[in-house]
Design a protein around this motif. Sequence first.
Motif, PDB file in Angstrom:
ATOM      1  N   LYS A 255      49.093 -35.895 -41.930  1.00 45.45           N
ATOM      2  CA  LYS A 255      48.542 -34.554 -42.108  1.00 45.45           C
ATOM      3  C   LYS A 255      49.186 -33.802 -43.251  1.00 45.45           C
ATOM      4  O   LYS A 255      50.208 -34.224 -43.797  1.00 45.45           O
ATOM      5  CB  LYS A 255      48.692 -33.776 -40.807  1.00 45.45           C
ATOM      6  CG  LYS A 255      50.136 -33.602 -40.359  1.00 45.45           C
ATOM      7  CD  LYS A 255      50.309 -33.208 -38.901  1.00 45.45           C
ATOM      8  CE  LYS A 255      49.775 -31.876 -38.562  1.00 45.45           C
ATOM      9  NZ  LYS A 255      50.058 -31.451 -37.196  1.00 45.45           N
ATOM     10  N   ASP A 256      48.590 -32.682 -43.541  1.00 49.07           N
ATOM     11  CA  ASP A 256      49.108 -31.731 -44.514  1.00 49.07           C
ATOM     12  C   ASP A 256      48.845 -30.359 -43.915  1.00 49.07           C
ATOM     13  O   ASP A 256      47.695 -29.915 -43.877  1.00 49.07           O
ATOM     14  CB  ASP A 256      48.392 -31.904 -45.852  1.00 49.07           C
ATOM     15  CG  ASP A 256      48.909 -30.952 -46.910  1.00 49.07           C
ATOM     16  OD1 ASP A 256      50.027 -30.432 -46.762  1.00 49.07           O
ATOM     17  OD2 ASP A 256      48.185 -30.720 -47.892  1.00 49.07           O
ATOM     18  N   GLY A 257      49.883 -29.729 -43.390  1.00 42.37           N
ATOM     19  CA  GLY A 257      49.670 -28.464 -42.690  1.00 42.37           C
ATOM     20  C   GLY A 257      48.814 -28.694 -41.464  1.00 42.37           C
ATOM     21  O   GLY A 257      49.122 -29.540 -40.625  1.00 42.37           O
ATOM     22  N   GLU A 258      47.706 -27.987 -41.376  1.00 41.47           N
ATOM     23  CA  GLU A 258      46.791 -28.140 -40.237  1.00 41.47           C
ATOM     24  C   GLU A 258      45.722 -29.210 -40.477  1.00 41.47           C
ATOM     25  O   GLU A 258      44.980 -29.565 -39.568  1.00 41.47           O
ATOM     26  CB  GLU A 258      46.112 -26.804 -39.931  1.00 41.47           C
ATOM     27  CG  GLU A 258      47.083 -25.708 -39.507  1.00 41.47           C
ATOM     28  CD  GLU A 258      47.850 -26.076 -38.239  1.00 41.47           C
ATOM     29  OE1 GLU A 258      47.218 -26.539 -37.265  1.00 41.47           O
ATOM     30  OE2 GLU A 258      49.081 -25.907 -38.232  1.00 41.47           O
ATOM     31  N   THR A 259      45.625 -29.719 -41.686  1.00 41.07           N
ATOM     32  CA  THR A 259      44.627 -30.732 -42.009  1.00 41.07           C
ATOM     33  C   THR A 259      45.122 -32.104 -41.593  1.00 41.07           C
ATOM     34  O   THR A 259      46.139 -32.582 -42.097  1.00 41.07           O
ATOM     35  CB  THR A 259      44.311 -30.735 -43.525  1.00 41.07           C
ATOM     36  OG1 THR A 259      43.892 -29.424 -43.908  1.00 41.07           O
ATOM     37  CG2 THR A 259      43.239 -31.747 -43.857  1.00 41.07           C
ATOM     38  N   VAL A 260      44.403 -32.737 -40.668  1.00 40.77           N
ATOM     39  CA  VAL A 260      44.768 -34.076 -40.188  1.00 40.77           C
ATOM     40  C   VAL A 260      43.819 -35.080 -40.839  1.00 40.77           C
ATOM     41  O   VAL A 260      42.601 -34.971 -40.717  1.00 40.77           O
ATOM     42  CB  VAL A 260      44.685 -34.171 -38.650  1.00 40.77           C
ATOM     43  CG1 VAL A 260      45.043 -35.578 -38.183  1.00 40.77           C
ATOM     44  CG2 VAL A 260      45.606 -33.142 -38.009  1.00 40.77           C
ATOM     45  N   TYR A 261      44.390 -36.069 -41.535  1.00 37.24           N
ATOM     46  CA  TYR A 261      43.608 -37.098 -42.200  1.00 37.24           C
ATOM     47  C   TYR A 261      43.408 -38.317 -41.309  1.00 37.24           C
ATOM     48  O   TYR A 261      42.343 -38.933 -41.330  1.00 37.24           O
ATOM     49  CB  TYR A 261      44.306 -37.531 -43.501  1.00 37.24           C
ATOM     50  CG  TYR A 261      44.480 -36.394 -44.472  1.00 37.24           C
ATOM     51  CD1 TYR A 261      43.415 -35.946 -45.248  1.00 37.24           C
ATOM     52  CD2 TYR A 261      45.699 -35.738 -44.585  1.00 37.24           C
ATOM     53  CE1 TYR A 261      43.566 -34.892 -46.123  1.00 37.24           C
ATOM     54  CE2 TYR A 261      45.856 -34.676 -45.466  1.00 37.24           C
ATOM     55  CZ  TYR A 261      44.790 -34.256 -46.230  1.00 37.24           C
ATOM     56  OH  TYR A 261      44.938 -33.202 -47.091  1.00 37.24           O
ATOM     57  N   VAL A 262      44.441 -38.670 -40.552  1.00 37.90           N
ATOM     58  CA  VAL A 262      44.403 -39.871 -39.718  1.00 37.90           C
ATOM     59  C   VAL A 262      45.129 -39.592 -38.408  1.00 37.90           C
ATOM     60  O   VAL A 262      46.183 -38.941 -38.396  1.00 37.90           O
ATOM     61  CB  VAL A 262      45.085 -41.053 -40.446  1.00 37.90           C
ATOM     62  CG1 VAL A 262      45.417 -42.189 -39.494  1.00 37.90           C
ATOM     63  CG2 VAL A 262      44.206 -41.568 -41.580  1.00 37.90           C
ATOM     64  N   ARG A 263      44.572 -40.115 -37.316  1.00 37.82           N
ATOM     65  CA  ARG A 263      45.276 -40.215 -36.034  1.00 37.82           C
ATOM     66  C   ARG A 263      45.317 -41.694 -35.709  1.00 37.82           C
ATOM     67  O   ARG A 263      44.323 -42.401 -35.868  1.00 37.82           O
ATOM     68  CB  ARG A 263      44.550 -39.447 -34.943  1.00 37.82           C
ATOM     69  CG  ARG A 263      44.701 -37.955 -35.075  1.00 37.82           C
ATOM     70  CD  ARG A 263      44.299 -37.224 -33.810  1.00 37.82           C
ATOM     71  NE  ARG A 263      44.556 -35.812 -33.967  1.00 37.82           N
ATOM     72  CZ  ARG A 263      43.602 -34.887 -34.147  1.00 37.82           C
ATOM     73  NH1 ARG A 263      42.337 -35.235 -34.125  1.00 37.82           N
ATOM     74  NH2 ARG A 263      43.929 -33.622 -34.314  1.00 37.82           N
ATOM     75  N   ALA A 264      46.483 -42.148 -35.241  1.00 40.39           N
ATOM     76  CA  ALA A 264      46.635 -43.586 -35.024  1.00 40.39           C
ATOM     77  C   ALA A 264      47.638 -43.861 -33.913  1.00 40.39           C
ATOM     78  O   ALA A 264      48.403 -42.986 -33.516  1.00 40.39           O
ATOM     79  CB  ALA A 264      47.100 -44.254 -36.319  1.00 40.39           C
ATOM     80  N   SER A 265      47.600 -45.104 -33.442  1.00 45.57           N
ATOM     81  CA  SER A 265      48.610 -45.567 -32.483  1.00 45.57           C
ATOM     82  C   SER A 265      48.944 -47.019 -32.774  1.00 45.57           C
ATOM     83  O   SER A 265      48.130 -47.764 -33.325  1.00 45.57           O
ATOM     84  CB  SER A 265      48.132 -45.403 -31.047  1.00 45.57           C
ATOM     85  OG  SER A 265      47.061 -46.263 -30.779  1.00 45.57           O
ATOM     86  N   THR A 266      50.165 -47.391 -32.410  1.00 49.44           N
ATOM     87  CA  THR A 266      50.651 -48.748 -32.594  1.00 49.44           C
ATOM     88  C   THR A 266      51.392 -49.173 -31.341  1.00 49.44           C
ATOM     89  O   THR A 266      52.228 -48.417 -30.840  1.00 49.44           O
ATOM     90  CB  THR A 266      51.621 -48.834 -33.795  1.00 49.44           C
ATOM     91  OG1 THR A 266      50.945 -48.399 -34.975  1.00 49.44           O
ATOM     92  CG2 THR A 266      52.130 -50.252 -34.000  1.00 49.44           C
ATOM     93  N   VAL A 267      51.095 -50.365 -30.844  1.00 54.42           N
ATOM     94  CA  VAL A 267      51.883 -50.956 -29.768  1.00 54.42           C
ATOM     95  C   VAL A 267      52.932 -51.840 -30.438  1.00 54.42           C
ATOM     96  O   VAL A 267      52.595 -52.737 -31.209  1.00 54.42           O
ATOM     97  CB  VAL A 267      51.013 -51.775 -28.794  1.00 54.42           C
ATOM     98  CG1 VAL A 267      51.883 -52.472 -27.746  1.00 54.42           C
ATOM     99  CG2 VAL A 267      49.973 -50.878 -28.125  1.00 54.42           C
ATOM    100  N   VAL A 268      54.202 -51.541 -30.148  1.00 53.41           N
ATOM    101  CA  VAL A 268      55.334 -52.245 -30.741  1.00 53.41           C
ATOM    102  C   VAL A 268      56.057 -53.017 -29.649  1.00 53.41           C
ATOM    103  O   VAL A 268      56.301 -52.486 -28.565  1.00 53.41           O
ATOM    104  CB  VAL A 268      56.309 -51.254 -31.409  1.00 53.41           C
ATOM    105  CG1 VAL A 268      57.511 -51.979 -31.995  1.00 53.41           C
ATOM    106  CG2 VAL A 268      55.601 -50.426 -32.468  1.00 53.41           C
ATOM    107  N   VAL A 269      56.396 -54.257 -29.955  1.00 54.19           N
ATOM    108  CA  VAL A 269      57.126 -55.110 -29.018  1.00 54.19           C
ATOM    109  C   VAL A 269      58.477 -55.452 -29.637  1.00 54.19           C
ATOM    110  O   VAL A 269      58.519 -56.065 -30.704  1.00 54.19           O
ATOM    111  CB  VAL A 269      56.334 -56.400 -28.716  1.00 54.19           C
ATOM    112  CG1 VAL A 269      57.129 -57.333 -27.812  1.00 54.19           C
ATOM    113  CG2 VAL A 269      54.974 -56.071 -28.116  1.00 54.19           C
TER     114      VAL A 269
END
Length: 139
Positions: free
Chosen positions: A95-109
């Motif tokens: 994001k940049d301030g209130e502007t969100v470009y990407v939402r993501a998640s990662t499962v890490v082992v």
Amino acid sequence: MARHIFLCPLRWADMDAFGHVNNVVFLRYLEEARIDFMFRLAPGEGSVSFTGGSVVARHEIDYLRPLVHRHEPVTVETWVADISAASLTVHYEVKDGETVYVRASTVVVPYNLAAGRPRRITAEEKLFLQRYLDGAVTV
């Protein structure tokens, strides 16, 4: 709930033919933020947490708006959504301030490189991760 803040520079090579950050490059941004987050525990404290390695089991990304080249870094907020015995789920907002470009998640082992197999999350790692735990789903 705390969030880890990573300021990620945009590089000229990150752009595609349309002048915005290529979708694959966002995976690199997430990786840089995740590595910065997970390896903060070990340096300076004499801890070996997270230094044995980890592998990505899954990525999920929602591209919300294009990010065009600029000279200012983009902010990657990182937090933990889930901790199990042998994996964790990390969520992000680019994001940049209130502007969100990407939402993501990662499962890490967590991974034992010497043994060539996954390992359990240690008590020390779990204690660190719990400071960033927020089960709110964003992806």
